[in-house]
Design an enzyme around this catalytic site. Sequence first.
Site, PDB file in Angstrom:
ATOM      1  CB  SER A  77     -57.928 -34.953 -26.174  1.00  0.00           C
ATOM      2  OG  SER A  77     -59.333 -34.934 -26.111  1.00  0.00           O
TER       3      SER A  77
ATOM      4  CE1 TYR B 178     -58.002 -39.878 -29.731  1.00  0.00           C
ATOM      5  CE2 TYR B 178     -59.604 -38.931 -28.212  1.00  0.00           C
ATOM      6  CZ  TYR B 178     -58.578 -38.772 -29.115  1.00  0.00           C
ATOM      7  OH  TYR B 178     -58.102 -37.515 -29.400  1.00  0.00           O
TER       8      TYR B 178
ATOM      9  CE  LYS C  39     -54.824 -38.053 -28.674  1.00  0.00           C
ATOM     10  NZ  LYS C  39     -53.725 -37.719 -29.581  1.00  0.00           N
TER      11      LYS C  39
HETATM   12  P1  NAD Z   1     -57.214 -36.485 -38.355  1.00  0.00           P
HETATM   13  O1  NAD Z   1     -57.562 -37.929 -38.365  1.00  0.00           O
HETATM   14  O2  NAD Z   1     -57.883 -35.591 -39.314  1.00  0.00           O
HETATM   15  O3  NAD Z   1     -55.635 -36.306 -38.557  1.00  0.00           O
HETATM   16  C1  NAD Z   1     -54.705 -37.262 -38.104  1.00  0.00           C
HETATM   17  C2  NAD Z   1     -53.751 -37.525 -39.276  1.00  0.00           C
HETATM   18  O4  NAD Z   1     -52.758 -38.452 -38.821  1.00  0.00           O
HETATM   19  C3  NAD Z   1     -54.443 -38.146 -40.480  1.00  0.00           C
HETATM   20  O5  NAD Z   1     -54.051 -37.473 -41.651  1.00  0.00           O
HETATM   21  C4  NAD Z   1     -53.938 -39.595 -40.478  1.00  0.00           C
HETATM   22  O6  NAD Z   1     -53.840 -40.116 -41.795  1.00  0.00           O
HETATM   23  C5  NAD Z   1     -52.584 -39.453 -39.802  1.00  0.00           C
HETATM   24  N1  NAD Z   1     -52.094 -40.636 -39.102  1.00  0.00           N
HETATM   25  C6  NAD Z   1     -52.761 -41.410 -38.194  1.00  0.00           C
HETATM   26  N2  NAD Z   1     -51.939 -42.376 -37.745  1.00  0.00           N
HETATM   27  C7  NAD Z   1     -50.743 -42.204 -38.372  1.00  0.00           C
HETATM   28  C8  NAD Z   1     -49.490 -42.888 -38.309  1.00  0.00           C
HETATM   29  N3  NAD Z   1     -49.297 -43.952 -37.520  1.00  0.00           N
HETATM   30  N4  NAD Z   1     -48.477 -42.429 -39.085  1.00  0.00           N
HETATM   31  C9  NAD Z   1     -48.648 -41.357 -39.900  1.00  0.00           C
HETATM   32  N5  NAD Z   1     -49.804 -40.682 -39.999  1.00  0.00           N
HETATM   33  C10 NAD Z   1     -50.835 -41.107 -39.227  1.00  0.00           C
HETATM   34  O7  NAD Z   1     -57.408 -35.960 -36.850  1.00  0.00           O
HETATM   35  P2  NAD Z   1     -57.382 -34.480 -36.285  1.00  0.00           P
HETATM   36  O8  NAD Z   1     -58.761 -34.115 -35.890  1.00  0.00           O
HETATM   37  O9  NAD Z   1     -56.615 -33.600 -37.169  1.00  0.00           O
HETATM   38  O10 NAD Z   1     -56.569 -34.742 -34.931  1.00  0.00           O
HETATM   39  C11 NAD Z   1     -55.185 -34.505 -34.832  1.00  0.00           C
HETATM   40  C12 NAD Z   1     -54.722 -34.854 -33.431  1.00  0.00           C
HETATM   41  O11 NAD Z   1     -55.441 -34.074 -32.487  1.00  0.00           O
HETATM   42  C13 NAD Z   1     -54.924 -36.301 -33.021  1.00  0.00           C
HETATM   43  O12 NAD Z   1     -53.846 -36.696 -32.218  1.00  0.00           O
HETATM   44  C14 NAD Z   1     -56.202 -36.254 -32.212  1.00  0.00           C
HETATM   45  O13 NAD Z   1     -56.266 -37.303 -31.288  1.00  0.00           O
HETATM   46  C15 NAD Z   1     -56.035 -34.926 -31.513  1.00  0.00           C
HETATM   47  N6  NAD Z   1     -57.302 -34.309 -31.081  1.00  0.00           N
HETATM   48  C16 NAD Z   1     -58.314 -34.142 -31.984  1.00  0.00           C
HETATM   49  C17 NAD Z   1     -59.515 -33.571 -31.584  1.00  0.00           C
HETATM   50  C18 NAD Z   1     -60.681 -33.441 -32.540  1.00  0.00           C
HETATM   51  O14 NAD Z   1     -61.805 -33.328 -32.069  1.00  0.00           O
HETATM   52  N7  NAD Z   1     -60.471 -33.425 -33.857  1.00  0.00           N
HETATM   53  C19 NAD Z   1     -59.666 -33.143 -30.259  1.00  0.00           C
HETATM   54  C20 NAD Z   1     -58.600 -33.318 -29.358  1.00  0.00           C
HETATM   55  C21 NAD Z   1     -57.418 -33.899 -29.802  1.00  0.00           C
HETATM   56  C1  WQD Z   2     -70.322 -32.743 -29.263  1.00  0.00           C
HETATM   57  C2  WQD Z   2     -71.704 -32.671 -28.638  1.00  0.00           C
HETATM   58  C3  WQD Z   2     -72.811 -34.788 -28.363  1.00  0.00           C
HETATM   59  C4  WQD Z   2     -73.278 -35.623 -32.624  1.00  0.00           C
HETATM   60  C5  WQD Z   2     -65.175 -35.810 -29.089  1.00  0.00           C
HETATM   61  C6  WQD Z   2     -64.213 -36.700 -28.339  1.00  0.00           C
HETATM   62  C7  WQD Z   2     -63.201 -35.879 -27.615  1.00  0.00           C
HETATM   63  C8  WQD Z   2     -62.530 -34.886 -28.551  1.00  0.00           C
HETATM   64  C9  WQD Z   2     -63.526 -34.074 -29.304  1.00  0.00           C
HETATM   65  C10 WQD Z   2     -60.570 -35.889 -29.509  1.00  0.00           C
HETATM   66  C11 WQD Z   2     -71.947 -33.783 -27.613  1.00  0.00           C
HETATM   67  C12 WQD Z   2     -73.556 -33.905 -29.328  1.00  0.00           C
HETATM   68  C13 WQD Z   2     -72.953 -35.019 -31.419  1.00  0.00           C
HETATM   69  C14 WQD Z   2     -74.658 -35.800 -32.956  1.00  0.00           C
HETATM   70  C15 WQD Z   2     -75.262 -34.707 -30.897  1.00  0.00           C
HETATM   71  N1  WQD Z   2     -61.777 -35.546 -29.563  1.00  0.00           N
HETATM   72  N2  WQD Z   2     -73.924 -34.566 -30.583  1.00  0.00           N
HETATM   73  N3  WQD Z   2     -75.584 -35.329 -32.082  1.00  0.00           N
HETATM   74  O1  WQD Z   2     -68.105 -35.965 -27.859  1.00  0.00           O
HETATM   75  O2  WQD Z   2     -67.552 -33.575 -27.219  1.00  0.00           O
HETATM   76  O3  WQD Z   2     -65.820 -34.997 -28.140  1.00  0.00           O
HETATM   77  O4  WQD Z   2     -64.440 -34.951 -29.962  1.00  0.00           O
HETATM   78  O5  WQD Z   2     -59.803 -35.849 -28.584  1.00  0.00           O
HETATM   79  O6  WQD Z   2     -62.271 -36.764 -27.086  1.00  0.00           O
HETATM   80  O7  WQD Z   2     -64.948 -37.469 -27.407  1.00  0.00           O
HETATM   81  O8  WQD Z   2     -67.615 -34.220 -29.638  1.00  0.00           O
HETATM   82  O9  WQD Z   2     -68.656 -33.521 -31.739  1.00  0.00           O
HETATM   83  O10 WQD Z   2     -68.972 -35.915 -30.934  1.00  0.00           O
HETATM   84  O11 WQD Z   2     -70.105 -34.073 -29.733  1.00  0.00           O
HETATM   85  O12 WQD Z   2     -76.142 -34.313 -30.154  1.00  0.00           O
HETATM   86  O13 WQD Z   2     -74.992 -36.371 -33.986  1.00  0.00           O
HETATM   87  O14 WQD Z   2     -72.677 -32.863 -29.658  1.00  0.00           O
HETATM   88  O15 WQD Z   2     -73.684 -35.500 -27.535  1.00  0.00           O
HETATM   89  O16 WQD Z   2     -72.685 -33.218 -26.565  1.00  0.00           O
HETATM   90  P1  WQD Z   2     -67.358 -34.728 -28.113  1.00  0.00           P
HETATM   91  P2  WQD Z   2     -68.835 -34.472 -30.614  1.00  0.00           P
END
Ligand code: NAD
Ligand code: WQD
Length: 340
Positions: free
Chosen positions: A126, A151, A155
């Site tokens: 991330s 969190y 990572k």
């Molecule tokens: P999500 O929660 O929708 O998907 C994660 C899936 O993993 C879910 O279906 C959950 O049930 C499953 N899961 C969690 N722990 C588990 C375990 N121990 N065993 C088996 N299954 C398990 O999240 P997402 O948005 O699809 O994110 C996927 C990956 O990408 C994560 O590692 C997250 O940290 C990373 N990521 C997400 C974002 C974002 O903003 N969505 C940004 C950067 C990185």
């Molecule tokens: C985006 C922007 C808020 C909600 C998070 C995790 C990051 C990564 C992606 C996993 C920000 C603003 C939001 C609201 C707002 N995930 N906002 N009102 O914070 O960039 O990142 O998700 O790895 O680790 O921190 O994403 O969608 O929460 O926010 O103004 O109700 O929207 O302040 O600027 P963020 P977000």
Amino acid sequence: MKKILVTGGAGYIGSHAVVELYQAGYQPVIVDNFSNSEESVLAGIESILGVAVPTYRVDCADEAALRGVFEAEPNIAGVIHFAAFKAVGESVQKPLAYFQNNVGSLLTLLAVMPEFGVENLVFSSSCTVYGIPDALPVTEATPTKPASSPYGRTKQMCEEIIHDVSGAPDNKLRTILLRYFNPIGAHDSAKIGELPLGVPNNLVPFITQTAAGIREKLTIFGNDYDTPDGTNIRDYIHVVDLAKAHIVAVQRLLDHKADETVETFNVGTGNGNTVLDVVQTFEKASGQKLNYVIGPRRPGDVPAIYADATKAEQVLGFKTETSLADSLASAWKWQQTLKK
Ligand code: NAD
Ligand code: WQD
């Protein structure tokens, strides 16, 4: 068809990656414990692909159960490890659960993979690992900063664990770390998309739920930042574009083209957009007027971050295709499907 194990394959990004994998000629196998997803996602995937994807309801941190999946599915060519908890705020409330799940499931996976001769891993990292960067855009060489949440620390720790394991003598693990920026939107079919449980933390599902009348108003967290309109800047990437980055990463590993045992790539568009840009683009793309107010800053928010996406383009040949407007239109289409 080369078999790819997809942990967290029922989740938001994982489900889109499963679809792209199959369509690119791979056989995905899903492992998910459904801790943050619903089984209905599987029907959505099947409806897009016309076939069911083999799925195991297993906790990746449960070594015996995970081993059982590798036994039941011989000849796995590689693993994409999405499974993790991802809510930043919740990780502050329940840090131990985040370390146990996110670090624990990686450790288990790294222990089981070599037992079955599986050497290729794509890991979901991330942009959160960069903390508050000193300069923009961030490249893969930008130093990481102390994480602002447990969190984020999971990572960073997972990346370090993968580097250490890869550096051990006789190690055969090859990994591509993908540092995602902010994934948004849904599959074009509107058969899969983001399914936030409860009140969404993320901006785009909050916007679409507000437009749908589920939430009264969006609160924009601060407009006094040092940015053109005072609101935070992020790099919003369409989830299908992001899913496609996994296909090229897997292909690179299977083709033995990786230059190093661990390679790291930013996966973003390279564009920074403010929160107000997103709101205004959503209004235009959806034809909906959005009720919003300006509120106080959200603690822990990074003022501005967006990717330098050059390395992914030059090395992986990966470039995003979907505009912010189209990404937001797909999120709105998906939200309307959920309302029915
Ligand atoms: P999500 O929660 O929708 O998907 C994660 C899936 O993993 C879910 O279906 C959950 O049930 C499953 N899961 C969690 N722990 C588990 C375990 N121990 N065993 C088996 N299954 C398990 O999240 P997402 O948005 O699809 O994110 C996927 C990956 O990408 C994560 O590692 C997250 O940290 C990373 N990521 C997400 C974002 C974002 O903003 N969505 C940004 C950067 C990185
Ligand atoms: C985006 C922007 C808020 C909600 C998070 C995790 C990051 C990564 C992606 C996993 C920000 C603003 C939001 C609201 C707002 N995930 N906002 N009102 O914070 O960039 O990142 O998700 O790895 O680790 O921190 O994403 O969608 O929460 O926010 O103004 O109700 O929207 O302040 O600027 P963020 P977000």
